[in-house]
Design a protein around this motif. Sequence first.
Motif, PDB file in Angstrom:
ATOM      1  N   MET A   1      35.965  46.518  44.266  1.00 50.15           N
ATOM      2  CA  MET A   1      36.518  45.193  44.371  1.00 50.15           C
ATOM      3  C   MET A   1      36.669  44.833  45.845  1.00 50.15           C
ATOM      4  SD  MET A   1      39.514  45.093  41.513  1.00 50.15           S
ATOM      5  CE  MET A   1      39.211  43.462  40.894  1.00 50.15           C
ATOM      6  N   THR A   2      36.097  43.728  46.206  1.00 45.69           N
ATOM      7  CA  THR A   2      36.230  43.250  47.577  1.00 45.69           C
ATOM      8  C   THR A   2      36.307  41.726  47.569  1.00 45.69           C
ATOM      9  OG1 THR A   2      33.848  43.043  47.960  1.00 45.69           O
ATOM     10  CG2 THR A   2      34.851  45.173  48.487  1.00 45.69           C
ATOM     11  N   LYS A   3      36.882  41.178  48.627  1.00 46.57           N
ATOM     12  CA  LYS A   3      36.918  39.721  48.771  1.00 46.57           C
ATOM     13  C   LYS A   3      35.503  39.172  48.890  1.00 46.57           C
ATOM     14  CE  LYS A   3      40.700  39.923  51.746  1.00 46.57           C
ATOM     15  NZ  LYS A   3      41.421  39.420  52.917  1.00 46.57           N
ATOM     16  N   GLU A   4      34.630  39.946  49.550  1.00 49.50           N
ATOM     17  CA  GLU A   4      33.247  39.513  49.732  1.00 49.50           C
ATOM     18  C   GLU A   4      32.513  39.355  48.396  1.00 49.50           C
ATOM     19  OE1 GLU A   4      35.010  41.005  53.199  1.00 49.50           O
ATOM     20  OE2 GLU A   4      34.608  42.187  51.421  1.00 49.50           O
ATOM     21  N   LEU A   5      32.916  40.116  47.403  1.00 52.01           N
ATOM     22  CA  LEU A   5      32.303  40.006  46.073  1.00 52.01           C
ATOM     23  C   LEU A   5      33.011  38.983  45.197  1.00 52.01           C
ATOM     24  CD1 LEU A   5      31.565  43.773  45.311  1.00 52.01           C
ATOM     25  CD2 LEU A   5      29.924  41.986  45.931  1.00 52.01           C
ATOM     26  N   GLY A   6      34.008  38.304  45.758  1.00 55.71           N
ATOM     27  CA  GLY A   6      34.678  37.227  45.039  1.00 55.71           C
ATOM     28  C   GLY A   6      35.942  37.632  44.302  1.00 55.71           C
ATOM     29  N   HIS A   7      36.416  38.850  44.517  1.00 58.90           N
ATOM     30  CA  HIS A   7      37.647  39.269  43.855  1.00 58.90           C
ATOM     31  C   HIS A   7      38.857  38.732  44.617  1.00 58.90           C
ATOM     32  CE1 HIS A   7      34.714  42.385  42.528  1.00 58.90           C
ATOM     33  NE2 HIS A   7      35.258  42.060  41.366  1.00 58.90           N
ATOM     34  N   LYS A   8      39.899  38.401  43.871  1.00 62.33           N
ATOM     35  CA  LYS A   8      41.108  37.854  44.476  1.00 62.33           C
ATOM     36  C   LYS A   8      41.941  38.974  45.101  1.00 62.33           C
ATOM     37  CE  LYS A   8      41.190  33.972  41.351  1.00 62.33           C
ATOM     38  NZ  LYS A   8      41.908  33.226  40.337  1.00 62.33           N
ATOM     39  N   PRO A   9      42.614  38.671  46.222  1.00 60.94           N
ATOM     40  CA  PRO A   9      43.423  39.692  46.911  1.00 60.94           C
ATOM     41  C   PRO A   9      44.434  40.386  46.007  1.00 60.94           C
ATOM     42  CG  PRO A   9      43.179  37.778  48.316  1.00 60.94           C
ATOM     43  CD  PRO A   9      42.595  37.416  46.972  1.00 60.94           C
ATOM     44  N   LEU A  10      45.084  39.649  45.106  1.00 66.19           N
ATOM     45  CA  LEU A  10      46.069  40.270  44.219  1.00 66.19           C
ATOM     46  C   LEU A  10      45.403  41.259  43.266  1.00 66.19           C
ATOM     47  CD1 LEU A  10      49.043  40.431  43.494  1.00 66.19           C
ATOM     48  CD2 LEU A  10      48.685  38.567  41.869  1.00 66.19           C
ATOM     49  N   SER A  11      44.225  40.942  42.771  1.00 64.02           N
ATOM     50  CA  SER A  11      43.493  41.861  41.900  1.00 64.02           C
ATOM     51  C   SER A  11      43.083  43.121  42.660  1.00 64.02           C
ATOM     52  CB  SER A  11      42.243  41.192  41.332  1.00 64.02           C
ATOM     53  OG  SER A  11      42.599  40.135  40.477  1.00 64.02           O
ATOM     54  N   ILE A  12      42.651  42.949  43.901  1.00 63.97           N
ATOM     55  CA  ILE A  12      42.273  44.090  44.731  1.00 63.97           C
ATOM     56  C   ILE A  12      43.493  44.970  44.976  1.00 63.97           C
ATOM     57  CG2 ILE A  12      41.427  44.800  47.003  1.00 63.97           C
ATOM     58  CD1 ILE A  12      39.815  42.127  47.010  1.00 63.97           C
ATOM     59  N   SER A  13      44.623  44.355  45.250  1.00 61.87           N
ATOM     60  CA  SER A  13      45.864  45.092  45.489  1.00 61.87           C
ATOM     61  C   SER A  13      46.274  45.894  44.263  1.00 61.87           C
ATOM     62  CB  SER A  13      46.973  44.107  45.878  1.00 61.87           C
ATOM     63  OG  SER A  13      48.203  44.770  46.021  1.00 61.87           O
ATOM     64  N   HIS A  14      46.195  45.284  43.086  1.00 61.39           N
ATOM     65  CA  HIS A  14      46.531  45.992  41.849  1.00 61.39           C
ATOM     66  C   HIS A  14      45.569  47.148  41.598  1.00 61.39           C
ATOM     67  CE1 HIS A  14      48.775  42.268  40.124  1.00 61.39           C
ATOM     68  NE2 HIS A  14      49.536  43.004  40.909  1.00 61.39           N
ATOM     69  N   SER A  15      44.302  46.936  41.872  1.00 64.39           N
ATOM     70  CA  SER A  15      43.312  47.988  41.687  1.00 64.39           C
ATOM     71  C   SER A  15      43.565  49.157  42.637  1.00 64.39           C
ATOM     72  CB  SER A  15      41.906  47.427  41.900  1.00 64.39           C
ATOM     73  OG  SER A  15      40.937  48.402  41.614  1.00 64.39           O
ATOM     74  N   LYS A  16      43.909  48.856  43.884  1.00 62.09           N
ATOM     75  CA  LYS A  16      44.227  49.903  44.856  1.00 62.09           C
ATOM     76  C   LYS A  16      45.455  50.696  44.414  1.00 62.09           C
ATOM     77  CE  LYS A  16      42.312  47.824  49.034  1.00 62.09           C
ATOM     78  NZ  LYS A  16      42.613  47.200  50.330  1.00 62.09           N
ATOM     79  N   GLU A  17      46.456  49.993  43.919  1.00 64.16           N
ATOM     80  CA  GLU A  17      47.679  50.646  43.459  1.00 64.16           C
ATOM     81  C   GLU A  17      47.381  51.609  42.312  1.00 64.16           C
ATOM     82  OE1 GLU A  17      52.119  49.422  41.789  1.00 64.16           O
ATOM     83  OE2 GLU A  17      50.714  47.850  42.358  1.00 64.16           O
ATOM     84  N   LEU A  18      46.580  51.172  41.346  1.00 67.14           N
ATOM     85  CA  LEU A  18      46.217  52.034  40.228  1.00 67.14           C
ATOM     86  C   LEU A  18      45.394  53.221  40.710  1.00 67.14           C
ATOM     87  CD1 LEU A  18      46.046  52.743  37.234  1.00 67.14           C
ATOM     88  CD2 LEU A  18      44.085  51.193  37.059  1.00 67.14           C
ATOM     89  N   PHE A  19      44.427  52.979  41.582  1.00 71.89           N
ATOM     90  CA  PHE A  19      43.579  54.053  42.097  1.00 71.89           C
ATOM     91  C   PHE A  19      44.422  55.103  42.824  1.00 71.89           C
ATOM     92  CE2 PHE A  19      40.740  56.050  45.192  1.00 71.89           C
ATOM     93  CZ  PHE A  19      39.678  56.401  44.377  1.00 71.89           C
ATOM     94  N   GLU A  20      45.358  54.668  43.637  1.00 66.54           N
ATOM     95  CA  GLU A  20      46.225  55.607  44.365  1.00 66.54           C
ATOM     96  C   GLU A  20      47.106  56.409  43.405  1.00 66.54           C
ATOM     97  OE1 GLU A  20      48.248  53.225  47.279  1.00 66.54           O
ATOM     98  OE2 GLU A  20      46.406  52.856  48.399  1.00 66.54           O
ATOM     99  N   ALA A  21      47.621  55.760  42.378  1.00 67.71           N
ATOM    100  CA  ALA A  21      48.452  56.463  41.396  1.00 67.71           C
ATOM    101  C   ALA A  21      47.639  57.514  40.645  1.00 67.71           C
ATOM    102  CB  ALA A  21      49.062  55.463  40.410  1.00 67.71           C
ATOM    103  N   VAL A  22      46.427  57.159  40.237  1.00 70.86           N
ATOM    104  CA  VAL A  22      45.568  58.102  39.528  1.00 70.86           C
ATOM    105  C   VAL A  22      45.161  59.249  40.453  1.00 70.86           C
ATOM    106  CG1 VAL A  22      43.335  58.381  38.368  1.00 70.86           C
ATOM    107  CG2 VAL A  22      44.744  56.388  37.873  1.00 70.86           C
ATOM    108  N   THR A  23      44.868  58.936  41.713  1.00 64.33           N
ATOM    109  CA  THR A  23      44.528  59.969  42.692  1.00 64.33           C
ATOM    110  C   THR A  23      45.674  60.959  42.860  1.00 64.33           C
ATOM    111  OG1 THR A  23      43.040  58.474  43.878  1.00 64.33           O
ATOM    112  CG2 THR A  23      43.852  60.382  45.094  1.00 64.33           C
ATOM    113  N   ASP A  24      46.894  60.448  43.001  1.00 63.04           N
ATOM    114  CA  ASP A  24      48.064  61.317  43.132  1.00 63.04           C
ATOM    115  C   ASP A  24      48.270  62.161  41.882  1.00 63.04           C
ATOM    116  OD1 ASP A  24      48.539  60.280  45.634  1.00 63.04           O
ATOM    117  OD2 ASP A  24      50.251  59.045  45.014  1.00 63.04           O
TER     118      ASP A  24
END
Length: 79
Positions: A1-24
């Motif tokens: 997910m990136t802004k360049e691909l048209g994803h909204k910042p809030l969606s990117i933020s939520h995706s990062k949060e989930l990815f970090e939680a799963v990584t941990d």
Amino acid sequence: MTKELGHKPLSISHSKELFEAVTDALSQSIECYVILVKGTKFGTSKGGVKAGYDSHLWIVEELGGSVEKGYEFKLCRIQ
């Protein structure tokens, strides 16, 4: 997910949060519960999952990919 691909910042933020939680959870072998929620900034969206909870414990067995290119993870119910 990136802004360049048209994803909204809030969606990117939520995706990062989930990815970090799963990584941990994977790196620390954390037992966790599964909760599914589908919502929006201003409340619950129409259709789809509103909330779901599973009372069993789960662990993350696999995680592949990245936030930028997409990722997937595999959960295993343990109790």
